[in-house]
Design a protein around this motif. Structure first.
Motif, PDB file in Angstrom:
ATOM      1  N   ALA A   5      -3.884   1.278  11.847  1.00  0.00           N
ATOM      2  CA  ALA A   5      -2.497   0.942  12.318  1.00  0.00           C
ATOM      3  C   ALA A   5      -1.634   2.392  12.144  1.00  0.00           C
ATOM      4  O   ALA A   5      -2.074   3.406  11.873  1.00  0.00           O
ATOM      5  CB  ALA A   5      -2.433   0.394  10.600  1.00  0.00           C
ATOM      6  N   THR A   6      -0.302   1.812  12.689  1.00  0.00           N
ATOM      7  CA  THR A   6       1.031   2.413  12.983  1.00  0.00           C
ATOM      8  C   THR A   6       1.846   2.056  12.477  1.00  0.00           C
ATOM      9  O   THR A   6       2.261   0.666  12.780  1.00  0.00           O
ATOM     10  CB  THR A   6       1.186   3.129  14.807  1.00  0.00           C
ATOM     11  OG1 THR A   6       0.836   2.363  15.237  1.00  0.00           O
ATOM     12  CG2 THR A   6      -0.472   3.968  14.799  1.00  0.00           C
ATOM     13  N   VAL A   7       2.849   3.221  12.024  1.00  0.00           N
ATOM     14  CA  VAL A   7       4.023   2.794  11.163  1.00  0.00           C
ATOM     15  C   VAL A   7       4.994   2.097  13.004  1.00  0.00           C
ATOM     16  O   VAL A   7       5.038   2.270  13.423  1.00  0.00           O
ATOM     17  CB  VAL A   7       5.161   3.181  10.883  1.00  0.00           C
ATOM     18  CG1 VAL A   7       5.684   3.075   9.883  1.00  0.00           C
ATOM     19  CG2 VAL A   7       3.753   4.415  10.409  1.00  0.00           C
ATOM     20  N   GLY A  12      11.327   1.587   5.994  1.00  0.00           N
ATOM     21  CA  GLY A  12      10.742   1.407   5.377  1.00  0.00           C
ATOM     22  C   GLY A  12      10.997   2.495   3.809  1.00  0.00           C
ATOM     23  O   GLY A  12      11.507   2.773   2.927  1.00  0.00           O
ATOM     24  N   HIS A  27       9.061  11.703  -1.686  1.00  0.00           N
ATOM     25  CA  HIS A  27       8.351  11.174  -1.040  1.00  0.00           C
ATOM     26  C   HIS A  27       8.442  10.694   0.547  1.00  0.00           C
ATOM     27  O   HIS A  27       8.132  10.783   1.667  1.00  0.00           O
ATOM     28  CB  HIS A  27       7.419   9.780  -1.748  1.00  0.00           C
ATOM     29  CG  HIS A  27       6.197   9.092  -0.742  1.00  0.00           C
ATOM     30  ND1 HIS A  27       5.385  10.015  -0.968  1.00  0.00           N
ATOM     31  CD2 HIS A  27       6.152   8.319   0.021  1.00  0.00           C
ATOM     32  CE1 HIS A  27       4.400   9.029  -0.062  1.00  0.00           C
ATOM     33  NE2 HIS A  27       5.139   7.846   0.583  1.00  0.00           N
TER      34      HIS A  27
ATOM     35  N   THR B  39       3.314   6.228  -4.386  1.00  0.00           N
ATOM     36  CA  THR B  39       3.195   7.694  -3.284  1.00  0.00           C
ATOM     37  C   THR B  39       2.281   7.982  -3.358  1.00  0.00           C
ATOM     38  O   THR B  39       1.990   8.949  -2.151  1.00  0.00           O
ATOM     39  CB  THR B  39       4.661   8.317  -3.666  1.00  0.00           C
ATOM     40  OG1 THR B  39       4.165   8.630  -5.128  1.00  0.00           O
ATOM     41  CG2 THR B  39       5.990   7.458  -3.542  1.00  0.00           C
ATOM     42  N   PRO B  45       1.630   2.964   4.249  1.00  0.00           N
ATOM     43  CA  PRO B  45       2.710   3.654   5.203  1.00  0.00           C
ATOM     44  C   PRO B  45       3.052   4.571   4.555  1.00  0.00           C
ATOM     45  O   PRO B  45       4.108   4.533   3.765  1.00  0.00           O
ATOM     46  CB  PRO B  45       3.452   2.469   5.650  1.00  0.00           C
ATOM     47  CG  PRO B  45       3.234   1.417   4.968  1.00  0.00           C
ATOM     48  CD  PRO B  45       1.909   2.109   3.864  1.00  0.00           C
ATOM     49  N   PRO B  46       3.767   5.379   5.591  1.00  0.00           N
ATOM     50  CA  PRO B  46       3.692   5.351   6.719  1.00  0.00           C
ATOM     51  C   PRO B  46       2.090   6.652   7.524  1.00  0.00           C
ATOM     52  O   PRO B  46       2.015   6.001   8.412  1.00  0.00           O
ATOM     53  CB  PRO B  46       5.072   6.803   7.335  1.00  0.00           C
ATOM     54  CG  PRO B  46       5.486   7.868   6.102  1.00  0.00           C
ATOM     55  CD  PRO B  46       4.541   6.910   5.274  1.00  0.00           C
ATOM     56  N   PHE B  48      -0.645   6.392   6.835  1.00  0.00           N
ATOM     57  CA  PHE B  48      -1.810   4.517   6.883  1.00  0.00           C
ATOM     58  C   PHE B  48      -3.534   5.278   6.907  1.00  0.00           C
ATOM     59  O   PHE B  48      -3.536   5.285   8.079  1.00  0.00           O
ATOM     60  CB  PHE B  48      -1.443   4.210   8.405  1.00  0.00           C
ATOM     61  CG  PHE B  48      -0.853   2.825   8.336  1.00  0.00           C
ATOM     62  CD1 PHE B  48      -1.219   1.829   7.264  1.00  0.00           C
ATOM     63  CD2 PHE B  48       0.597   2.657   8.883  1.00  0.00           C
ATOM     64  CE1 PHE B  48      -0.159   1.148   6.647  1.00  0.00           C
ATOM     65  CE2 PHE B  48       1.038   1.566   8.246  1.00  0.00           C
ATOM     66  CZ  PHE B  48       1.069   0.932   8.136  1.00  0.00           C
ATOM     67  N   ALA B  54      -8.308   1.476   1.780  1.00  0.00           N
ATOM     68  CA  ALA B  54      -7.680   1.155   1.942  1.00  0.00           C
ATOM     69  C   ALA B  54      -7.271  -0.608   1.268  1.00  0.00           C
ATOM     70  O   ALA B  54      -5.826  -0.497   1.256  1.00  0.00           O
ATOM     71  CB  ALA B  54      -7.852   1.467   3.624  1.00  0.00           C
ATOM     72  N   GLN B  87      11.168  -1.954   2.610  1.00  0.00           N
ATOM     73  CA  GLN B  87       9.432  -0.714   2.466  1.00  0.00           C
ATOM     74  C   GLN B  87       8.546  -1.824   2.402  1.00  0.00           C
ATOM     75  O   GLN B  87       7.092  -1.380   2.493  1.00  0.00           O
ATOM     76  CB  GLN B  87       9.705   0.052   0.759  1.00  0.00           C
ATOM     77  CG  GLN B  87      10.683   0.910   0.913  1.00  0.00           C
ATOM     78  CD  GLN B  87      10.630   1.330  -0.336  1.00  0.00           C
ATOM     79  OE1 GLN B  87       9.870   1.619  -1.314  1.00  0.00           O
ATOM     80  NE2 GLN B  87      12.144   0.813  -0.989  1.00  0.00           N
ATOM     81  N   PRO B  90       6.665  -3.341   6.599  1.00  0.00           N
ATOM     82  CA  PRO B  90       5.757  -2.546   6.975  1.00  0.00           C
ATOM     83  C   PRO B  90       4.711  -2.919   6.911  1.00  0.00           C
ATOM     84  O   PRO B  90       3.090  -2.877   8.096  1.00  0.00           O
ATOM     85  CB  PRO B  90       5.648  -0.899   7.323  1.00  0.00           C
ATOM     86  CG  PRO B  90       6.939  -0.496   6.168  1.00  0.00           C
ATOM     87  CD  PRO B  90       7.366  -1.927   5.982  1.00  0.00           C
ATOM     88  N   ASP B  94       2.567  -4.014  10.267  1.00  0.00           N
ATOM     89  CA  ASP B  94       1.497  -2.817  10.486  1.00  0.00           C
ATOM     90  C   ASP B  94      -0.121  -2.958  10.528  1.00  0.00           C
ATOM     91  O   ASP B  94      -0.621  -1.953  10.503  1.00  0.00           O
ATOM     92  CB  ASP B  94       2.388  -1.823  10.349  1.00  0.00           C
ATOM     93  CG  ASP B  94       3.597  -1.492  10.979  1.00  0.00           C
ATOM     94  OD1 ASP B  94       4.301  -1.859  12.282  1.00  0.00           O
ATOM     95  OD2 ASP B  94       4.669  -0.798  10.196  1.00  0.00           O
ATOM     96  N   THR B  95       0.596  -4.233   9.349  1.00  0.00           N
ATOM     97  CA  THR B  95      -0.885  -3.969   9.314  1.00  0.00           C
ATOM     98  C   THR B  95      -1.831  -4.789   9.557  1.00  0.00           C
ATOM     99  O   THR B  95      -3.322  -5.419   9.171  1.00  0.00           O
ATOM    100  CB  THR B  95      -1.310  -4.324   7.565  1.00  0.00           C
ATOM    101  OG1 THR B  95       0.156  -5.148   6.844  1.00  0.00           O
ATOM    102  CG2 THR B  95      -0.371  -3.318   6.110  1.00  0.00           C
TER     103      THR B  95
END
Lengths: 1028, 267
Positions: A5-7, A12, A27, B39, B45-46, B48, B54, B87, B90, B94-95
């Motif tokens: 996966a990539t952003v 976000g 963060h 966090t 993300p970002p 990954f 995971a 937030q 993603p 993206d997943t």
């Protein structure tokens, strides 16, 4: 799970920034920092948020915020903002990071810092408020470079940022200090455009040099010369002279190198300091006697025929030995006198003269052709021919052509006569001892009223100036007297020029007053020369005399005087760069186009050879915008002077201008290329000039031909085939009856320049050490004035420098010594002597067959073979036996070495025995090369080595003599590895000894002219053409 | 199992309990703790990163953020909604292929569309729409938002207001209420331009208020510059926009001539 996966968006993370919790913000920032290169467009809209984080005093990761903002700005191309935030990022900004961002910002930081430092150095009031953070970054970077061993980078940055302390640190820590230092010297000359700062850098370098255990005195002295510190140089020389034999050799070498830079005022200073030192150190008796003798010698030799420096030395040392003094001191005194001989320029001039005389390969047939083709009544071409002859034989002392054509010569009247007499000065250039005797018949006779024409008298004074150019200590007094004793403006004209030349750059107050008196008579002819003379005297001093001259230029009515003064003022700011800006500004803003024209010269000379962008910019602006053609022409030409250190650039820069609709601009473009690419044979330059040589406007053709000759000087056909084409073109123009006088004159002069100085000199504006050669640059600048005043053509002789390697032993004599040139001999050989074709076509002109012949020629151009046969027959009829024999010899010898061929043709001269010997030395050396074009060549001391050839020169490793400095050109001092064995000397001393003998013989003037010349640089007499 | 994950799961369980109790303050408090804990997970993300946990981590995180979004609606906090949604996004976009799609995905996306509509951010609304796959448009929640937007654009404001009755999800109600206000603002803007004045009754009908008081109140709150007199509403004329700027003729001419002259010189 497999898919990676990539952003796809940073929104976000950005949203997370808005979170109230500190940890989340942190963060988010950290994440942003890692993805900023991908999502800077998205992040850029949130920059205000991040900025507010940075400005929030309580936020504990302000620096991280700054870093992120900085990166975003970097990607947006806002380097200034980026840098200011990067500074805010403090230690987080990593100078060693290998990323585009870090590189770009570091470069930016350096620029910023450097420009700040530069500004700070100019305006002292805005003291040191440089951002300490910026300074820290730069320092961190410098330290890193030094640690990593990237010393050159560190040095470059330190120089750029004006951090001499860091420069010193970098150099001292470097493992190769000598390399580093010489790198820095180069750096300071090439890239430091601000003169004062360059001085500072050099001073710093000298300081480092002096702390070294084995200082490189050669480089130090070069630096010191640039800095103008004769005292220190004198100290160094003195120390070296008191040292071992090798040290003394080194001192000699330094002296020769200094002389090469032609800074007379500096050299005189060094010499005087050495003089002053002598009595204190050595026995007062021998000490004061030696220099006294020496100077007496120098002063009087010009009148006494006996004087020969070599001889003088011998006698004085003999005297010194007679005294019961410490042998060490005698040795020291002896060395001192030798080095003073070198510093005064006498030694190098004498050796050069010998070289040019013995190696003279000028081709009289070319001149003969010209002479016969030129119409008798056309005085322009007539004096151009005389000038051409002078240039061809510049410094060789060979005046055969003049002697053979006395009657033809006598057609020169008035100013032509002035020029013709001045031409003698060019031919005998550097003949310091005999100079005055040579010119005696033409000089103003004190007491004898109406002795000769004022024109020849004025010309003779000018000639004396040319002979003694830049070494005028001996002749200055005489010229001053001549100037004071006359009221004829022509003589004043000659005397002013002569004085200016002889005391070039010495800024002698008395001489200045004398010339100024002439100026204030407000006579146009004398005033012009006075203006130039004052300029020559004050070259490069930037004295306030300039404003005095400027004021007078505004007062006077005479254009000629204004022009002379304008050039004079320009000369005074020679090499002063920024210092001259006010004056330049004043001149270029003037109402009077002549003064603006002077302003162009001032720009050219002040920024000579610096390729300074500002100057180029200004010149280009004037070249296209001034209303006066003269100014525009000069502006373009001036580009040549500014750019001569980067000749490859010039054709590119002026290429557009060379296609201008304005012929003056085209002319200027041609000369600009000619000046800056002189002697390089640069292909681009030739391509640019080629179309201009057949321009529609006559004076453009003239300029292009002369420029082409300057570029091609000393290149032969095997190096660039276009040289041959050009030679044929010149011949065609000269022979063409319908050609304009202007371009014909150009062609005649071009032939002269092409074969200048017996084909042994080139035009060189930079010395080996990349210092500019003052005399040469000045020479070309005044030469380019010939547009208004033909006699100034002769100034080109100042720009000639011999292309020779002359090896000297510790007694400053020429030992037998050989070295190798790893290149095909044909690449650098002398051009072939004019072919039979030329001779016969010249001879044919008067014959009856000519017309049919010419037709046949025009019909079928290419049957050279049959023609050659026919020509031989015609030739047989018309030619003197002697020449036929010569011709036959060259035919039969066919594949013989060029040395031989030219030797036999050019010299009917080769009859003198000594000379013959010298030739044999050469030809034996030549013959070692096998027949099928060898790839190397062994050259014997002294040898002709072209600038382009220098990189092929290798010294033979186990030879008896080892050069002190391995650079293959000019004067080289040789260390004798077998000092015990007797030395074998090259017999080129011969001319020198002959000087004295013929000097005596000269009194008996009855010798047939030709014979006398054969013998040697022949003093005065025989051909006094037409005294009115 | 990873202790951090355990911690998060436990905390999340407490959050859900509070959520079920409708104890919003506790929820918000727990939520911010959860976010901080999240966090620490490198697989989110970002970055990954492919850690062994995971899938669990991602699923949990997504779940947390989905709850966060719904919570923000409940708390009627639009900023928090936007933040949480951004937030969360993603995890949706993206997943793919790492964790299975969430059942809550479309309702939340629809909710976001509705929010954009409410905030009258039509451009962003369409951008979001374009990012959705074609088959997503079939979904009831998405379709609802799209239809609303169409009505909104057509000016069929009554349809917009009546749609409130047919919400596909209970969370939508909040936004539908807001939407009515957006619609009124839109009408007000048009009326201002279109009329010099309107009678109270016309205005009431136009703004779809049931009583004069409501209208009066609206005017007092949103448009105090309007005048209510003589039984009519007078709109303040928007000032005439400035006359169009003068063309700087003289400088342009001199500059052009200058260029021409320079050109001539150079050639």
């Amino acid at each position: 799970m497999a898919a990676v996966a990539t952003v796809s968006s940073a929104s976000g993370i950005l949203a997370m920034l808005q979170e109230p919790a500190e940890e989340l913000k942190l963060h988010a920032l950290a994440s942003l920092n890692s993805v900023v290169h991908l999502f800077y467009p998205e992040i850029s809209t949130s920059i205000p948020t991040i900025e507010s984080l940075y400005e929030d005093e309580e936020f504990d990761q302000r620096q991280l915020a700054a870093l992120v903002v900085s990166k975003v700005f970097y990607y947006l191309g806002e380097l200034n903002d980026s840098l200011s935030y990067a500074l805010g990022a403090g230690p987080l900004f990593d100078v060693s990071e290998d990323s585009d961002y870090a590189h770009a910002l570091l470069a930016k930081a350096l620029d910023e810092y450097a420009s700040f430092k530069t500004r700070a150095s100019k305006a002292t009031e805005e003291e040191e408020n440089v951002d300490p953070r910026l300074e820290t970054i730069v320092e961190r970077m410098l330290e890193k470079c030094i640690l990593d061993g990237k010393y050159q980078q560190a040095m470059g940055m330190a120089v750029e940022c004006r951090r001499l302390d860091k420069l010193e640190e970098a150099i001292v820590q470097c493992d190769n200090i000598h390399g580093a230092l010489s790198y820095c010297i180069n750096l300071s000359h090439q890239y430091v455009s601000h003169r004062e700062y360059r001085c500072e850098v050099l001073r710093c370098l000298v300081k480092i040099y002096q702390t070294l255990p084995h200082p490189d005195y050669l480089s130090i002295c070069q630096c010191l010369m640039f800095l103008g510190e004769p005292e220190t140089v004198a100290n160094i020389l003195d120390t070296l002279l008191s040292g071992s034999k090798d040290d003394a050799l080194l001192a000699y070498q330094i002296a020769f190198d200094l002389v090469e830079n032609e800074n007379q005022a500096f050299l005189l200073n060094v010499k005087n300091r050495l003089d002053a030192r002598t009595p204190a150190q050595s026995n007062p008796d021998s000490g004061s006697a030696l220099p006294g003798d020496q100077t007496a010698n120098l002063g009087t030799t010009s009148t006494e025929p006996a004087g020969d420096v070599q001889m003088g030395d011998d006698t004085t040392t003999a005297n010194g030995n007679a005294h019961p003094v410490d042998p060490n001191e005698t040795v020291h005194a002896d060395r001192l006198s030798k080095i003073k001989g070198i510093l005064s320029g006498e030694k190098s001039i004498q050796l050069t003269l010998q070289f040019l005389y013995t190696h003279n390969r000028s081709d009289l047939l070319i001149l003969k052709t010209i002479k016969q083709a030129v119409e008798m009544r056309n005085s322009v071409c007539h004096s151009a021919t005389i000038c051409s002859n002078a240039i061809m034989h510049a410094g060789t002392t060979v005046d055969t052509f003049l002697r053979e054509n006395l009657e033809w010569l006598s057609r020169a009247t008035n100013w032509a006569k002035f020029s013709a007499t001045a031409g003698l000065g060019v031919i005998h250039r550097g003949h310091l001892q005999q100079g005055r005797a040579l010119m005696a018949p033409y000089l103003p006779q004190s007491g004898a009223v109406g002795g000769g024409s004022p024109y020849s008298e004025g010309g003779a004074l000018y000639a004396l100036g040319l002979i003694h150019a830049n070494h005028g200590e001996g002749i200055k007094q005489f010229l001053r007297e001549s100037l004071r004793n006359t009221s004829a403006e022509v003589i004043q004209h000659g005397a002013c020029l002569g004085l200016g030349l002889a005391s070039l750059g010495t800024a002698d107050e008395e001489v200045y007053e004398d010339i100024k008196n002439v100026l204030y008579t407000d006579s146009a002819v004398a005033g012009e020369a006075a203006g130039i003379g004052m300029g020559l005297l004050m070259v490069g001093t930037a004295s306030e005399k300039a404003s005095e001259m400027l004021a007078y230029a505004h007062d006077t009515q005479h254009e000629k005087i204004i022009r002379g003064l304008a050039l004079g003022i320009a000369l005074t700011v020679y090499g002063r760069e920024e210092e001259a800006d006010t004056l330049i500004e004043q001149m270029t803003r003037d109402q009077d186009p002549i003064l603006r024209y002077g302003g162009m010269y001032a720009l050219a000379l002040a920024y000579r050879g610096t390729a300074n962008n500002k100057a180029i910019h200004q010149l280009l602006h004037f070249a296209v915008s001034d209303v006066s053609d003269d100014v525009r022409r000069t502006a373009v030409m001036a580009l040549g002077f500014v750019l001569y250190n980067e000749p490859e650039q010039t054709p590119r820069i002026v290429s557009l201008l060379s296609e201008s609709y304005n012929p003056h601009v085209r002319y200027g473009a041609a000369l600009a290329v000619g000046i800056s690419c002189a002697g390089t044979g640069l292909s681009d330059a030739i391509s640019l000039l080629e179309p201009l040589t057949s321009d529609v406007v006559d004076f453009v053709r003239q300029g292009a031909l002369i420029a082409m000759a300057m570029v091609m000087i000393q290149t032969n056909e095997s190096f660039d085939s276009r040289v041959g084409t050009f030679r044929r073109q010149l011949e065609k123009i000269i022979l063409d009856k319908h050609e304009d006088t202007m371009s014909k004159m150009g062609a005649i002069l071009a032939s002269g320049i092409l074969d200048a100085g017996g084909r042994n000199v080139t035009i060189k504006l930079l010395s080996r050490n990349k210092h500019d050669k003052l005399t040469a640059v000045i020479g070309l600048a005044v030469f380019s004035q010939f547009w208004y005043w033909y006699p100034l053509l002769y100034f080109i002789s100042l720009a000639f420098s011999p292309t020779a390697i002359i090896g000297l032993n510790s007694d400053l004599e020429l030992p037998k010594f050989e070295f190798v040139s790893h290149a095909k001999p044909s690449l650098f050989e002398y051009p072939k002597p004019t072919t039979t074709q030329t001779t016969t076509s010249a001879v044919k002109l008067p014959t009856a067959i000519l017309s049919t012949y010419a037709k046949a020629k025009s019909r079928a151009k290419k049957d050279a073979e049959s023609k050659a046969n026919l020509e031989k027959t015609t030739e047989a009829e018309s030619k003197a036996n002697q020449e036929k024999a010569t011709d036959a010899e060259s035919k039969t010898s066919g594949e013989k070495t060029p040395e031989d061929v030219s030797g036999s043709t050019s010299a009917k001269a080769a009859k003198s025995q000594e000379d013959g010997d010298a030739m044999q030395v050469d030809s034996t050396a030549e013959k070692k090369a096998p027949e099928p074009e060898p790839t190397f060549q062994i050259l014997a001391n002294p040898a002709r080595v072209l600038p382009a050839q220098e990189k092929f020169i290798k010294f033979i490793e186990d030879s008896r003599y080892v050069p002190v400095r391995p650079a293959p050109s000019g004067f080289i001092l040789l260390r004798d590895t077998q000092p015990t064995e007797p030395e074998e000397l090259v017999l080129t001393d011969a001319p020198a000894t002959v000087v004295s003998s013929t000097g005596n013989a000269a009194a008996a003037a009855g010798q047939p002219a030709a014979m006398a010349v054969d013998d040697e640089p022949q003093p005065p007499q025989p051909f006094e053409y037409n005294t009115l | 199992m990873d202790p951090k994950l355990v911690e998060v799961t436990q905390l999340f369980a407490r959050f859900k309990a509070a959520y079920a109790r409708n104890d919003l303050d506790v929820c918000a408090n727990l939520l911010s703790q959860l976010k901080v804990l999240l966090t620490k997970f490198p697989s989110l993300p970002p970055s990954f990163q492919q850690t062994p946990n995971a899938v669990e981590e991602l699923t949990t995180a997504r779940d947390i953020y989905e709850h966060a979004v719904v919570l923000s609606v409940k708390m009627e906090d639009q900023d928090a909604f936007e933040r949480d949604f951004c937030q969360l996004k993603p995890y949706y976009m993206d997943t793919c292929g790492i964790i299975p799609p969430s059942p809550e995905e479309y309702p939340i996306l629809g909710l976001n569309l509705l929010r954009l509509l409410v905030q009258n951010r039509i451009a962003e609304f369409h951008t979001e729409l374009e990012l959705l796959p074609a088959k997503a448009l079939e979904n009831l929640c998405i379709k609802h938002a799209v239809e609303l937007e169409q009505s909104f654009m057509e000016g069929a404001y009554n349809r917009v207001l009546t749609a409130r009755q047919a919400v596909p999800h209970e969370t939508y109600v909040y936004f539908m209420d807001l939407l009515a206000k957006t619609v009124r603002d839109e009408i007000a803007g048009c009326s201002e331009k279109g009329y010099d004045f309107l009678s109270i009754s016309d205005a009431k009908q136009m703004f779809m208020f049931s009583s004069d008081q409501e209208l009066q109140q609206y005017i007092a709150e949103e448009h105090p510059e309007w005048d209510v007199k003589n039984g009519s509403v007078f709109f303040q004329k928007v000032k005439e926009s400035q006359p169009c700027k003068e063309i700087p003729a003289a400088p342009v001419i001199t500059q052009t001539l200058g260029y021409a002259r320079e050109l001539e010189r150079i050639v």
